[in-house]
Design an enzyme around this catalytic site. Structure first.
Site, mmCIF file in Angstrom:
data_model
loop_
_atom_site.group_PDB
_atom_site.id
_atom_site.type_symbol
_atom_site.label_atom_id
_atom_site.label_comp_id
_atom_site.label_asym_id
_atom_site.label_seq_id
_atom_site.Cartn_x
_atom_site.Cartn_y
_atom_site.Cartn_z
ATOM 1 N N ASN A 267 5.649 6.867 -1.083
ATOM 2 C CA ASN A 267 5.591 6.488 0.333
ATOM 3 C C ASN A 267 6.302 7.542 1.185
ATOM 4 O OD1 ASN A 267 8.531 5.382 1.064
ATOM 5 N ND2 ASN A 267 8.025 4.746 -1.026
ATOM 6 N N CYS B 48 -2.009 3.809 -4.168
ATOM 7 C CA CYS B 48 -2.776 3.890 -5.413
ATOM 8 C C CYS B 48 -3.290 2.514 -5.818
ATOM 9 C CB CYS B 48 -1.915 4.485 -6.518
ATOM 10 S SG CYS B 48 -1.569 6.253 -6.327
ATOM 11 N N CYS C 41 10.201 22.871 5.528
ATOM 12 C CA CYS C 41 10.498 21.594 4.900
ATOM 13 C C CYS C 41 9.269 20.687 4.988
ATOM 14 C CB CYS C 41 11.727 20.934 5.539
ATOM 15 S SG CYS C 41 11.420 20.160 7.147
ATOM 16 N N ASN D 5 0.791 -0.567 -15.027
ATOM 17 C CA ASN D 5 1.409 0.758 -14.992
ATOM 18 C C ASN D 5 0.989 1.635 -16.174
ATOM 19 O OD1 ASN D 5 4.578 -0.766 -14.044
ATOM 20 N ND2 ASN D 5 2.920 -0.087 -12.706
#
Length: 257
Positions: free
Chosen positions: A134, A194, A177, A73
């Site tokens: 997601n 990713c 939206c 990360n």
């Protein structure tokens, strides 16, 4: 949003470069301090987003994430440090934000956002900033924010490309939206993660910072909102493009509004 607080001498010094802006001023800074913003994810987008919102003086910052810090990360999730590997992302973020601005109240939600808890969590905030990765979560946020009349600022990144927009379809005509833009979620094969396709670390900083700017603009009600527009960034070409988002009359979320 709660009533506007008076600025202390320390706050006037801390936020001096905001206050000198005619578009912000003391009243605008008080609006930021009174605001409550929920950030979805303490990852690549959430990391710069949270830090700039804390520095801006957002009074209450919520962060929801059910993951722990992993060594992989750290290439882009700059709110976390090497010493944070293995601990929950929300706790790591809380510590970092406290160092940036101890005046900010950080509310952590160490849980996954689901259909069962979305309304309960989002109801306590004025603006929602989506840094999820997601479509299921994005659709859930879109639909919940529409129902609760919450402004949603959403961004996404992959490889060298990013995009950001603001959704407040509950305001009616001219305000689409997310489902107006993406009526059907693309297949997992069409949009890799990713982890599968990679992502440039600094790209997360670019889009997360853009998100923070749009959140602040929405709270202050200044400038031109990204509602109805999708801003796209190509890092390799160093270029921005813009696409108009039309409100779909057959949208299952906002078509009747």
């Amino acid at each position: 949003m709660s009533s506007l607080p008076d600025l202390s001498e320390m706050q006037i010094r801390r936020y001096a470069r905001h206050i000198v802006l005619a578009e912000v001023g003391g009243i605008g800074q008080s609006r930021l301090i009174a605001a409550k913003v929920l950030v979805i994810g303490a990852g690549g987008l959430g990391a710069p987003l949270l830090q700039y919102l804390a520095a801006a003086g957002i009074g209450t910052l919520g962060v929801i994430d059910h993951d722990t810090v992993d060594l992989s990360n750290l290439q882009r999730q700059v709110i976390h440090r090497t010493s944070d590997v293995g601990i929950s992302k929300v706790e790591s973020a809380r510590r970092a934000l406290g160092d940036i601005n101890p005046e900010v109240q950080v509310q952590v939600h160490d849980e996954r956002l689901t259909a069962e808890n979305a309304t309960r969590i989002l109801a306590g905030y004025d603006v929602v900033a989506d840094g999820s990765d997601n479509f299921a979560t994005r659709y859930l946020l879109n639909d919940t924010c529409y129902r609760l009349k919450k402004t949603l600022v959403s961004a996404a990144i992959l490889r060298f490309d990013g995009q950001v927009s603001t959704y407040k379809a509950w305001q009616g005509p001219g305000h689409p939206c997310l489902r107006c833009l993406f009526p059907v979620a693309p297949s997992e094969d069409a949009v890799p993660s990713c982890a599968q396709a990679g992502v440039l670390g600094a790209l997360a900083g670019t889009l997360g910072t853009l998100q923070a700017t749009e959140v602040v603009k929405e709270i202050l009600e200044v400038g031109r909102s990204l509602s109805g527009r999708l801003l796209m960034y190509d890092a390799l070409a160093a270029s921005f493009d813009e696409m108009t988002i039309a409100k779909r009359p057959d949208c299952p979320t906002c078509g009747a509004s």
